[in-house]
Design an enzyme around this catalytic site. Structure first.
Site, PDB file in Angstrom:
ATOM      1  N   SER A  86       4.326-107.995 -35.258  1.00  0.00           N
ATOM      2  CA  SER A  86       3.366-107.313 -35.986  1.00  0.00           C
ATOM      3  C   SER A  86       4.037-106.149 -36.817  1.00  0.00           C
ATOM      4  CB  SER A  86       2.408-106.555 -35.012  1.00  0.00           C
ATOM      5  OG  SER A  86       3.148-105.760 -34.034  1.00  0.00           O
ATOM      6  N   THR A 139       1.612-103.039 -34.660  1.00  0.00           N
ATOM      7  CA  THR A 139       1.864-101.738 -35.365  1.00  0.00           C
ATOM      8  C   THR A 139       2.920-100.928 -34.337  1.00  0.00           C
ATOM      9  OG1 THR A 139      -0.246-101.766 -36.483  1.00  0.00           O
ATOM     10  CG2 THR A 139       1.325 -99.727 -36.356  1.00  0.00           C
ATOM     11  N   ARG A 198      -5.088-106.298 -48.609  1.00  0.00           N
ATOM     12  CA  ARG A 198      -5.822-105.401 -47.449  1.00  0.00           C
ATOM     13  C   ARG A 198      -4.988-104.339 -46.841  1.00  0.00           C
ATOM     14  NH1 ARG A 198      -4.679-104.284 -41.801  1.00  0.00           N
ATOM     15  NH2 ARG A 198      -6.643-103.700 -40.749  1.00  0.00           N
ATOM     16  N   GLY A 238      -4.543-101.332 -44.117  1.00  0.00           N
ATOM     17  CA  GLY A 238      -5.207-100.786 -42.860  1.00  0.00           C
ATOM     18  C   GLY A 238      -5.079 -99.466 -42.766  1.00  0.00           C
ATOM     19  N   ASP A 239      -5.025 -98.804 -41.659  1.00  0.00           N
ATOM     20  CA  ASP A 239      -4.974 -97.350 -41.539  1.00  0.00           C
ATOM     21  C   ASP A 239      -3.665 -96.929 -41.555  1.00  0.00           C
ATOM     22  OD1 ASP A 239      -4.424 -98.852 -39.155  1.00  0.00           O
ATOM     23  OD2 ASP A 239      -4.600 -97.104 -37.529  1.00  0.00           O
ATOM     24  N   GLY A 290      -7.544-101.355 -38.030  1.00  0.00           N
ATOM     25  CA  GLY A 290      -7.209-100.275 -38.740  1.00  0.00           C
ATOM     26  C   GLY A 290      -8.569 -99.747 -39.459  1.00  0.00           C
TER      27      GLY A 290
HETATM   28  N1  GLY Z   1      -3.462-100.530 -37.353  1.00  0.00           N
HETATM   29  C1  GLY Z   1      -2.799-101.547 -38.223  1.00  0.00           C
HETATM   30  C2  GLY Z   1      -3.834-102.309 -39.468  1.00  0.00           C
HETATM   31  O1  GLY Z   1      -4.767-102.397 -39.218  1.00  0.00           O
HETATM   32  O2  GLY Z   1      -3.144-102.873 -40.057  1.00  0.00           O
END
Ligand code: GLY
Length: 313
Positions: free
Chosen positions: A50, A175, A203, A205-206, A229
């Site tokens: 990840s 993550t 895309r 994420g957070d 995220g």
């Molecule tokens: N928290 C990681 C993501 O959503 O990309």
């Protein structure tokens, strides 16, 4: 306020790599150097699917990485998103913070920047991440044939990307979060990820979005997130957790409240957070599982596993 013994903490996939950051801190180094040193080891670990090398690819089979780093003393920050072919996105994010007037670079621009800063391009797919992609394609073999409409557009709009998202487990959104406080009581937090497994290309994420997946401020502490995220973005979760601390909650209370806020969205996918205050208290929390984090200070012989809290829906 009494000085805190320098320490570093990380999410459950960071335990075996905290020693690098702890060594930086015990040699009198900065929290930023410590966070970068440990995060780079996670990024280079092919077994972590990840983060970094060997991350699970996107819908088109390409590994696409996101990262951010924040300096709690100056509130300076750097982030990169949707980066292909460069493993150490945490270091590229740090360069964005330190060498540019920007906060975030994405895609081709981030790759151009990495190249110009001397980072080495490399293939991020491993045998295992290729196999994971192949098995994803096989499972979804009833996808429309190429030629009808690009299959990934059909897949995104007509087929089940939303459904797939709802089925995602913790395993599909890893993550790494790592944060540290140094001998000057300066705090740094870093996040690195390959994002959601088989995400739509581009895309974000957070993780690269400051305030959502990552935030720190010497006056209060640090907070960062893993999990779906999109949910953390909708709540500006990392900054929100820090605001709860700023307004008097303990780290534990702030993490619990952040996870309750996530549950109130009523969405599937699960969220986790890691946080510390500037007095040396640490906590992690999750909406989907029992949760732990890892801790090392300058006197630790080995990383210590600390129990977090589980705030189920
Ligand atoms: N928290 C990681 C993501 O959503 O990309």
């Amino acid at each position: 306020m009494a000085k805190v013994k320098p320490f570093i903490i990380g999410t459950r996939n960071a335990g075996e790599f905290l020693h690098a950051g702890a060594k930086v801190l015990s040699n009198g180094g900065s929290a930023i150097d410590a966070v970068e040193a440990s995060t780079k080891l996670v990024e280079a670990n092919p077994k972590d699917d990840s983060v970094g090398y060997g991350g699970v690819p996107n819908l088109l089979g390409k590994v696409e990485l996101d990262a951010s780093i924040m300096d709690g003393k100056t509130l300076k920050t750097g982030a990169v998103g949707a980066v292909k072919s460069y493993m150490h996105v945490i270091s590229i994010a740090r360069m964005v913070m330190e060498k540019t007037p920007h906060v975030m670079l994405v895609g081709n621009g981030a790759e151009l920047f990495a190249k110009s800063m001397g980072f080495k391009k490399q293939n991020l797919l491993t045998k295992e991440s290729k196999a994971a992609y192949q098995s994803f394609l096989t499972k979804y073999a009833n996808l429309p044939k190429e030629g009808e409409k690009p299959w990934y557009v059909n897949y995104d709009v007509d087929f089940g990307l939303r459904g797939w998202y709802d089925k995602l487990t913790d395993k599909q959104h890893g993550t790494v979060n790592i944060m540290a406080i140094d001998k000057n009581s300066d705090i740094c937090s870093g996040v690195s990820t390959s994002g959601t497994a088989f995400k739509f290309p581009g895309r974000l994420g957070d993780s690269p979005i400051i305030g959502a997946g990552n935030y720190c401020d010497n006056r209060f502490g640090a907070a960062a997130c893993t999990g779906r995220g999109e949910l953390a973005i909708r709540l500006s979760l990392a900054r929100t957790i820090l605001s709860y601390m700023e307004n008097g909650m303990t780290v534990r209370e702030a993490c619990a409240r952040g996870m309750k806020d996530i549950n109130e969205l009523g969405e599937k996918g699960g969220m986790n957070c890691l946080a510390m205050d500037n007095k040396g208290n640490t906590m992690s929390a999750s909406t989907s599982r029992e949760n732990t984090h890892w801790y090392m200070d300058v006197d630790s012989k080995a990383a210590e596993q600390r129990k977090g809290i589980y705030i189920p829906e």
